[in-house]
Design a protein around this motif. Structure first.
Motif, PDB file in Angstrom:
ATOM      1  N   VAL A 198       5.142 -16.149 -51.587  1.00 16.83           N
ATOM      2  CA  VAL A 198       4.306 -17.276 -51.142  1.00 16.83           C
ATOM      3  C   VAL A 198       3.705 -18.002 -52.341  1.00 16.83           C
ATOM      4  O   VAL A 198       3.633 -19.239 -52.370  1.00 16.83           O
ATOM      5  CB  VAL A 198       3.202 -16.776 -50.184  1.00 16.83           C
ATOM      6  N   LYS A 199       3.292 -17.250 -53.338  1.00 18.53           N
ATOM      7  CA  LYS A 199       2.766 -17.857 -54.567  1.00 18.53           C
ATOM      8  C   LYS A 199       3.816 -18.750 -55.217  1.00 18.53           C
ATOM      9  O   LYS A 199       3.515 -19.862 -55.686  1.00 18.53           O
ATOM     10  CB  LYS A 199       2.320 -16.768 -55.538  1.00 18.53           C
ATOM     11  N   TYR A 200       5.052 -18.297 -55.239  1.00 19.68           N
ATOM     12  CA  TYR A 200       6.157 -19.085 -55.796  1.00 19.68           C
ATOM     13  C   TYR A 200       6.325 -20.385 -55.014  1.00 19.68           C
ATOM     14  O   TYR A 200       6.481 -21.466 -55.599  1.00 19.68           O
ATOM     15  CB  TYR A 200       7.445 -18.265 -55.763  1.00 19.68           C
ATOM     16  N   PHE A 201       6.300 -20.294 -53.687  1.00 28.71           N
ATOM     17  CA  PHE A 201       6.426 -21.497 -52.855  1.00 28.71           C
ATOM     18  C   PHE A 201       5.289 -22.480 -53.142  1.00 28.71           C
ATOM     19  O   PHE A 201       5.498 -23.691 -53.213  1.00 28.71           O
ATOM     20  CB  PHE A 201       6.427 -21.118 -51.376  1.00 28.71           C
ATOM     21  N   LYS A 202       4.089 -21.951 -53.292  1.00 32.91           N
ATOM     22  CA  LYS A 202       2.945 -22.808 -53.610  1.00 32.91           C
ATOM     23  C   LYS A 202       3.155 -23.544 -54.932  1.00 32.91           C
ATOM     24  O   LYS A 202       2.903 -24.753 -55.036  1.00 32.91           O
ATOM     25  CB  LYS A 202       1.662 -21.980 -53.687  1.00 32.91           C
ATOM     26  N   GLU A 203       3.604 -22.817 -55.933  1.00 31.39           N
ATOM     27  CA  GLU A 203       3.811 -23.408 -57.257  1.00 31.39           C
ATOM     28  C   GLU A 203       4.885 -24.488 -57.223  1.00 31.39           C
ATOM     29  O   GLU A 203       4.813 -25.475 -57.975  1.00 31.39           O
ATOM     30  CB  GLU A 203       4.199 -22.319 -58.258  1.00 31.39           C
ATOM     31  N   LYS A 204       5.869 -24.330 -56.351  1.00 26.34           N
ATOM     32  CA  LYS A 204       6.957 -25.299 -56.239  1.00 26.34           C
ATOM     33  C   LYS A 204       6.648 -26.404 -55.228  1.00 26.34           C
ATOM     34  O   LYS A 204       7.470 -27.316 -55.047  1.00 26.34           O
ATOM     35  CB  LYS A 204       8.252 -24.587 -55.819  1.00 26.34           C
ATOM     36  N   GLY A 205       5.486 -26.323 -54.585  1.00 27.31           N
ATOM     37  CA  GLY A 205       5.119 -27.339 -53.593  1.00 27.31           C
ATOM     38  C   GLY A 205       5.939 -27.276 -52.319  1.00 27.31           C
ATOM     39  O   GLY A 205       6.124 -28.285 -51.633  1.00 27.31           O
ATOM     40  N   GLU A 435      -0.693 -19.697 -45.060  1.00 30.36           N
ATOM     41  CA  GLU A 435      -1.323 -20.520 -46.087  1.00 30.36           C
ATOM     42  C   GLU A 435      -0.501 -21.766 -46.408  1.00 30.36           C
ATOM     43  O   GLU A 435      -1.040 -22.754 -46.903  1.00 30.36           O
ATOM     44  CB  GLU A 435      -1.509 -19.707 -47.378  1.00 30.36           C
ATOM     45  N   ILE A 436       0.804 -21.724 -46.117  1.00 25.79           N
ATOM     46  CA  ILE A 436       1.670 -22.837 -46.525  1.00 25.79           C
ATOM     47  C   ILE A 436       2.470 -23.440 -45.368  1.00 25.79           C
ATOM     48  O   ILE A 436       3.264 -24.357 -45.578  1.00 25.79           O
ATOM     49  CB  ILE A 436       2.655 -22.392 -47.631  1.00 25.79           C
ATOM     50  N   SER A 437       2.258 -22.944 -44.143  1.00 22.20           N
ATOM     51  CA  SER A 437       3.018 -23.478 -43.015  1.00 22.20           C
ATOM     52  C   SER A 437       2.226 -23.349 -41.721  1.00 22.20           C
ATOM     53  O   SER A 437       1.510 -22.369 -41.508  1.00 22.20           O
ATOM     54  CB  SER A 437       4.356 -22.741 -42.874  1.00 22.20           C
ATOM     55  N   ASP A 438       2.382 -24.356 -40.861  1.00 20.49           N
ATOM     56  CA  ASP A 438       1.785 -24.319 -39.519  1.00 20.49           C
ATOM     57  C   ASP A 438       2.795 -23.880 -38.474  1.00 20.49           C
ATOM     58  O   ASP A 438       2.543 -23.991 -37.280  1.00 20.49           O
ATOM     59  CB  ASP A 438       1.253 -25.716 -39.149  1.00 20.49           C
ATOM     60  N   HIS A 439       3.936 -23.396 -38.945  1.00 24.92           N
ATOM     61  CA  HIS A 439       5.020 -23.040 -38.021  1.00 24.92           C
ATOM     62  C   HIS A 439       5.562 -21.652 -38.368  1.00 24.92           C
ATOM     63  O   HIS A 439       6.738 -21.488 -38.688  1.00 24.92           O
ATOM     64  CB  HIS A 439       6.137 -24.083 -38.089  1.00 24.92           C
ATOM     65  N   VAL A 440       4.674 -20.663 -38.297  1.00 25.12           N
ATOM     66  CA  VAL A 440       5.039 -19.278 -38.604  1.00 25.12           C
ATOM     67  C   VAL A 440       5.203 -18.521 -37.284  1.00 25.12           C
ATOM     68  O   VAL A 440       4.253 -18.411 -36.509  1.00 25.12           O
ATOM     69  CB  VAL A 440       3.964 -18.599 -39.478  1.00 25.12           C
ATOM     70  N   TYR A 441       6.394 -18.016 -37.050  1.00 27.49           N
ATOM     71  CA  TYR A 441       6.695 -17.359 -35.781  1.00 27.49           C
ATOM     72  C   TYR A 441       7.133 -15.918 -36.010  1.00 27.49           C
ATOM     73  O   TYR A 441       7.890 -15.626 -36.935  1.00 27.49           O
ATOM     74  CB  TYR A 441       7.768 -18.149 -35.021  1.00 27.49           C
TER      75      TYR A 441
END
Length: 482
Positions: A198-205, A435-441
């Motif tokens: 998740v940290k990686y995704f945040k850093e990459k936007g 933290e990075i998505s409103d579509h977590v299932y």
């Protein structure tokens, strides 16, 4: 006519109107029109799916809060196995090992402005082999069943994801958007595997348009009055908190005890908490679950769910009395799991403690729970300490493209199942993705019996071979939409 006659007539008339409204609302509380999906046949290499999962089970990837107790060779063996079993995934996808327990594949699509994530974890919990009928790590296939730790939680899921990706890549399929296959190796210990990704995704936007992880399943007889199987997709999960209660005593010989020993004071506190459950709270996931499945329940239950404002107290009473999953959907739960006192049977404890495991309801926090427990215990001699705590996850949306993709793939794979959102009671790696998505299932792509669900983290974990294949079919249908 005397006044009291008029009063009786007025009361009877009010009752008739009241009952008419309740019954009328129940009669109108019928299933909403649902979108139907055309058949979408898919095929996979069944023998490969089964044999590959058996090989994964043979890797003893048991995680531990103390990493020095883990067998690193088994984790390395698992990683090498993935490369051997899924050569096309490794050939086409960009692979990164972001940490010792964070494996990430990027399957580049035609348009990289949108991305979606399929998750699983490959670590497993330990076993007490003497309590198993079969070996937990031999991947034994017998009478249409594959035995082993991780078959359900969640090497079975990881296998489904990788089988589907391997097959589609082999067929030349290119997704419309980027697909990330994200696997962690210490989910069972609340480890750093998923947070690192998740940290990686945040850093990459990167903000995924859809995240799918373990969670609900296709289950029978879990909702009152509904006989059809239900495919439950978690749109949020409860928080987790471990709280230690401790008290000091004077110690001494047990032959001359005080009115209340340290253990006795803790026992009183334990009883007080259990006799005063947290207040019921109707969260968005539970409200949507009741609305979806309540409409398909028997008439008596439809009366309750169509008139929750009137019958919430009755529903609360039923939940308190029955406990279990329905009760856990309605409130923060407290389970006392550990207690310790004196080391000697005839020695008064100079110190005693007990630990409670809380599963926190949406809309509440660790701080709220501590305040409530202190109020109920009402004893300044008892100290309260948060050992570990995390708040509930955000609630994902049940409208729009991402939800419709999930619902479509589920409906095409389990045609007889009623698809409904729900609140996941356990914790998973997916909470980090909120933290990075409103579509977590949260959906474990399997139909699981009560006995099978009990084997997760328990004894004799196993899966029917046909369910291994069905899991792959689900991910094929989901990936075709990406």
């Amino acid at each position: 006519m005397d006044w009291y006659v008029w009063l009786i007539v007025a009361i009877v008339a009010a009752l008739v109107v009241f009952l008419a409204v309740i019954i009328g609302r129940a009669l109108a509380f019928r299933p909403k029109k649902e979108e139907t999906y055309p058949d979408f046949p898919v095929h996979c290499d069944e023998k490969k799916a089964i044999s590959d999962l058996a090989e994964m089970v043979r890797c003893k990837t048991v995680s531990d809060t103390d990493e020095s107790k883990e067998d690193e060779k088994e984790f390395e063996k698992f990683e090498k196995l993935l490369a051997k079993l899924f050569p096309n995934v490794y050939r086409v996808c960009e692979f990164q090992k972001l940490s010792k327990r964070s494996l990430l594949f990027r399957w580049k699509g035609k348009d990289s402005s949108v991305s979606r994530v399929l998750m699983a974890h490959y670590d497993v919990v330990s076993v007490e082999q003497s309590l198993w009928q079969k070996s937990a790590f031999e991947g034994i296939e017998e009478n249409g069943v594959l035995w082993g730790r991780g078959t359900l939680d969640t090497k079975g899921t990881l296998n489904g994801v990788m089988q589907a990706a391997e097959q589609l890549i082999k067929e030349g399929f290119v997704p419309q958007n980027d697909v990330y296959l994200a696997f962690s190796g210490n989910e069972e210990t609340n480890g750093y595997g998923a947070p690192t990704i998740v940290k990686y995704f945040k850093e990459k936007g990167i903000r995924p348009a859809l995240v799918c992880d373990e969670g609900g399943a296709v289950v029978d007889k879990v909702f009152p009055g509904v006989s059809a199987p239900c495919a439950l997709i978690g749109i949020a999960e409860k928080g987790l908190c471990n709280i230690r209660f401790s008290v000091e005593g004077k110690g001494g010989h047990a032959s001359a005890p005080p009115p209340h020993t340290a253990v006795g004071k803790l026992s009183k506190a334990c009883a007080a908490v259990e006799n005063h459950p947290f207040p019921a709270r109707l969260s968005k996931p539970a409200e949507e679950l009741f609305d979806m499945l309540g409409r398909r329940s028997t008439f008596l239950y439809r009366m309750i769910f169509a008139n929750l404002g009137l019958f919430r107290g009755a529903l609360d009473a039923i939940c308190k009395k029955s406990g279990g999953e329905l009760n856990a959907l309605m409130r923060t739960t407290v389970a006392f799991t550990q207690m310790s006192g004196s080391k000697g049977m005839n020695v008064l404890p100079p110190y005693a403690e007990m630990v409670a495991n809380l599963r926190i309801m949406c809309g509440e926090s660790v701080e709220d729970c501590v305040k409530y427990l202190k109020k109920i215990v009402a004893d300044d001699e008892i100290r309260t300490e948060v050992v570990y705590g995390m708040n509930p996850s955000n609630v994902s949306e049940t409208q729009g493209e991402a939800w419709n993709m999930m619902k479509k793939a589920v409906s095409q794979t389990w045609k007889e199942a009623l698809v409904a959102p729900y609140l996941m009671l356990a914790c998973s790696d997916s909470r980090h993705y909120s933290e990075i998505s409103d579509h977590v299932y949260r959906f474990s792509a399997m139909a699981l019996s009560k006995e099978e669900r009990a084997s997760i983290h328990g004894n004799d974990e196993r899966i029917l071979l046909e369910k291994i294949v069905r899991t792959v079919e689900f991910y094929l249908r989901l990936l075709y939409q990406f």
